[in-house]
Design an enzyme around this catalytic site. Structure first.
Site, PDB file in Angstrom:
ATOM      1  N   ARG A   1       0.847  -1.206   0.000  1.00  0.00           N
ATOM      2  CA  ARG A   1       0.000   0.000   0.000  1.00  0.00           C
ATOM      3  C   ARG A   1       0.879   1.252   0.000  1.00  0.00           C
ATOM      4  O   ARG A   1       1.666   1.488   0.920  1.00  0.00           O
ATOM      5  CB  ARG A   1      -0.895  -0.025   1.235  1.00  0.00           C
ATOM      6  CG  ARG A   1      -1.918   1.075   1.311  1.00  0.00           C
ATOM      7  CD  ARG A   1      -2.814   0.826   2.521  1.00  0.00           C
ATOM      8  NE  ARG A   1      -3.908   1.774   2.595  1.00  0.00           N
ATOM      9  CZ  ARG A   1      -4.933   1.660   3.445  1.00  0.00           C
ATOM     10  NH1 ARG A   1      -4.979   0.610   4.264  1.00  0.00           N
ATOM     11  NH2 ARG A   1      -5.886   2.551   3.472  1.00  0.00           N
ATOM     12  N   ALA A   2       0.724   2.067  -1.023  1.00  0.00           N
ATOM     13  CA  ALA A   2       1.626   3.216  -1.195  1.00  0.00           C
ATOM     14  C   ALA A   2       1.491   4.228  -0.071  1.00  0.00           C
ATOM     15  O   ALA A   2       2.488   4.761   0.421  1.00  0.00           O
ATOM     16  CB  ALA A   2       1.362   3.880  -2.544  1.00  0.00           C
TER      17      ALA A   2
ATOM     18  N   TYR B   1      -0.155  13.276  -4.576  1.00  0.00           N
ATOM     19  CA  TYR B   1       0.127  12.269  -5.587  1.00  0.00           C
ATOM     20  C   TYR B   1       0.278  12.893  -6.970  1.00  0.00           C
ATOM     21  O   TYR B   1       1.255  12.645  -7.685  1.00  0.00           O
ATOM     22  CB  TYR B   1      -0.998  11.226  -5.636  1.00  0.00           C
ATOM     23  CG  TYR B   1      -0.948  10.144  -4.580  1.00  0.00           C
ATOM     24  CD1 TYR B   1      -0.224  10.294  -3.395  1.00  0.00           C
ATOM     25  CD2 TYR B   1      -1.657   8.961  -4.754  1.00  0.00           C
ATOM     26  CE1 TYR B   1      -0.205   9.301  -2.437  1.00  0.00           C
ATOM     27  CE2 TYR B   1      -1.644   7.955  -3.793  1.00  0.00           C
ATOM     28  CZ  TYR B   1      -0.916   8.133  -2.634  1.00  0.00           C
ATOM     29  OH  TYR B   1      -0.897   7.138  -1.691  1.00  0.00           O
TER      30      TYR B   1
ATOM     31  N   HIS C   1      -1.261   7.455 -12.135  1.00  0.00           N
ATOM     32  CA  HIS C   1      -2.400   8.366 -12.100  1.00  0.00           C
ATOM     33  C   HIS C   1      -2.499   9.170 -13.396  1.00  0.00           C
ATOM     34  O   HIS C   1      -2.787  10.371 -13.388  1.00  0.00           O
ATOM     35  CB  HIS C   1      -2.315   9.294 -10.881  1.00  0.00           C
ATOM     36  CG  HIS C   1      -1.853   8.578  -9.641  1.00  0.00           C
ATOM     37  ND1 HIS C   1      -0.637   8.834  -9.042  1.00  0.00           N
ATOM     38  CD2 HIS C   1      -2.424   7.574  -8.934  1.00  0.00           C
ATOM     39  CE1 HIS C   1      -0.494   8.028  -7.999  1.00  0.00           C
ATOM     40  NE2 HIS C   1      -1.559   7.245  -7.909  1.00  0.00           N
TER      41      HIS C   1
ATOM     42  N   GLU D   1      -5.635   0.717 -10.149  1.00  0.00           N
ATOM     43  CA  GLU D   1      -5.338   0.999  -8.741  1.00  0.00           C
ATOM     44  C   GLU D   1      -6.442   0.491  -7.810  1.00  0.00           C
ATOM     45  O   GLU D   1      -6.610   0.998  -6.711  1.00  0.00           O
ATOM     46  CB  GLU D   1      -5.095   2.501  -8.507  1.00  0.00           C
ATOM     47  CG  GLU D   1      -4.238   2.798  -7.285  1.00  0.00           C
ATOM     48  CD  GLU D   1      -4.000   4.288  -7.065  1.00  0.00           C
ATOM     49  OE1 GLU D   1      -3.424   4.623  -6.022  1.00  0.00           O
ATOM     50  OE2 GLU D   1      -4.367   5.088  -7.934  1.00  0.00           O
TER      51      GLU D   1
END
Length: 336
Positions: free
Chosen positions: A74-75, A197, A226, A285
């Site tokens: 998990r980022a 992000y 993204h 994602e």
């Protein structure tokens, strides 16, 4: 019929033992920022792993028609700004070993990507060691690299600084790519998934463009997630600045790729119209930052295959986006 490879998945549904281990660690470093602590063990059973995935990522794979998810810790939990180098090392080792367990339990559904034990002000050599351990000993096919281990304060060196070069050299030697992905922001000026992000995605691209350093690493490959942040939307700005300043914009596309974690049809259409298809990798994602239903489609916002299916792509471009580019960018996918 091609396989559908999702290049951007995180283990966001981990069993309770993972969070419990991390909570105990963060309490210890809050009491003593210099504490070394012990690696210890993380209490997570195989049955808990199965339960955490069967009702989430695996269920969504089946419902949405994807085949394989390139899977990493998990980022937002990487938390490189927390504690010290020992904090990051122990946490990272546990996280990567957990991902290996997931991929051992479901080898047809997941392929492993590691996080690195980055820590502000600490040499990148520890990250190089963990990368080598994960690739050589555990069969990982890529890594996540945090361009801002300070958690939103950006006080570390930029990605073109020579302090990063041992990592870029190791990636080229091992033939693995990096997804350039920050963790949660501790700076209150930034919302982690909404601005930190996307700003980091754009910043990483600009650091590579303005420095030209990637030309010194012929095999270096980055995935900017993204959808590339602001890059596709402002393609003309970046390309025009490159022309004005003598930066090699087109050459950068030999090294940089963008994923499709863009959660509406116009955004996907713009991405695929502006960026060459050979530079776009399918991704969702899931289960990630956006979990609700898109009223325009009646499907989840992060069901990005719906947008790809409707995008005006010819058959070859669609094959590249859904499978071919992932196999080229992650060549270790082809290895046993």
């Amino acid at each position: 019929m091609h396989r559908i490879i999702d290049c951007h998945g995180h283990y966001t549904t981990t069993p309770p033992g993972v969070g419990a281990w991390r909570d105990a660690q963060t309490v210890a470093v809050a009491a003593d920022p210099d504490v070394v602590g012990q690696r210890g063990s993380m209490a997570v059973s195989d049955d808990e792993i199965r339960e955490s995935l069967e009702s989430a990522q695996l269920k969504l794979q089946r419902e949405r028609g994807s085949d394989l998810t390139i899977f990493s810790p998990r980022a937002s939990w990487m938390g490189h700004h927390i504690g010290n180098e020992h904090t990051s090392r122990f946490w990272t080792e546990h996280q990567n070993e957990l991902i290996r367990r997931v991929c051992d339990l479901y080898p047809d559904n997941f392929a492993p990507v590691c996080q690195l034990p980055q820590s502000p002000g600490i040499s990148i050599e520890g990250s190089v060691r963990e990368l080598r351990r994960c690739v050589a000993e555990m069969g990982f096919i890529g890594c996540n690299v945090n361009p801002d281990p300070t958690g939103g304060f950006w006080t570390g060196p930029p990605l073109f600084d020579r302090s990063w070069w041992p990592l870029w050299e190791a990636m080229c030697e091992l033939d693995v790519p990096a997804m350039i992905h920050v963790s949660a922001a501790c700076n209150p000026n930034f919302h982690s998934t909404g601005s930190h992000y996307l700003g980091a995605d754009t910043t990483a691209f600009m650091q590579a463009l303005t420095s030209g350093f990637m030309a010194d690493f012929s095999g270096l490959r980055w995935i900017i997630p993204h959808g590339g942040g602001a890059v596709p939307y402002h393609w003309g700005r970046f390309r025009g600045m490159a022309a004005d300043n003598g930066w090699d914009f087109d050459g950068l596309l030999d090294h940089i790729y963008f994923d499709t974690c863009v959660y509406h049809q116009p955004g996907i259409d713009l991405l695929l119209d502006v960026v060459p298809p050979k530079n776009v990798l399918f991704a969702s994602e899931m289960v990630g930052a956006v979990r609700g239903i898109n009223p325009d489609t009646g499907r989840h916002y992060d069901d990005t295959k719906v947008y790809i299916d409707k995008a005006p792509l010819d058959a070859e471009a669609r094959r590249l986006v859904l499978e071919g580019n992932a196999r080229r960018v992650f060549p270790r996918l082809e290895m046993p």
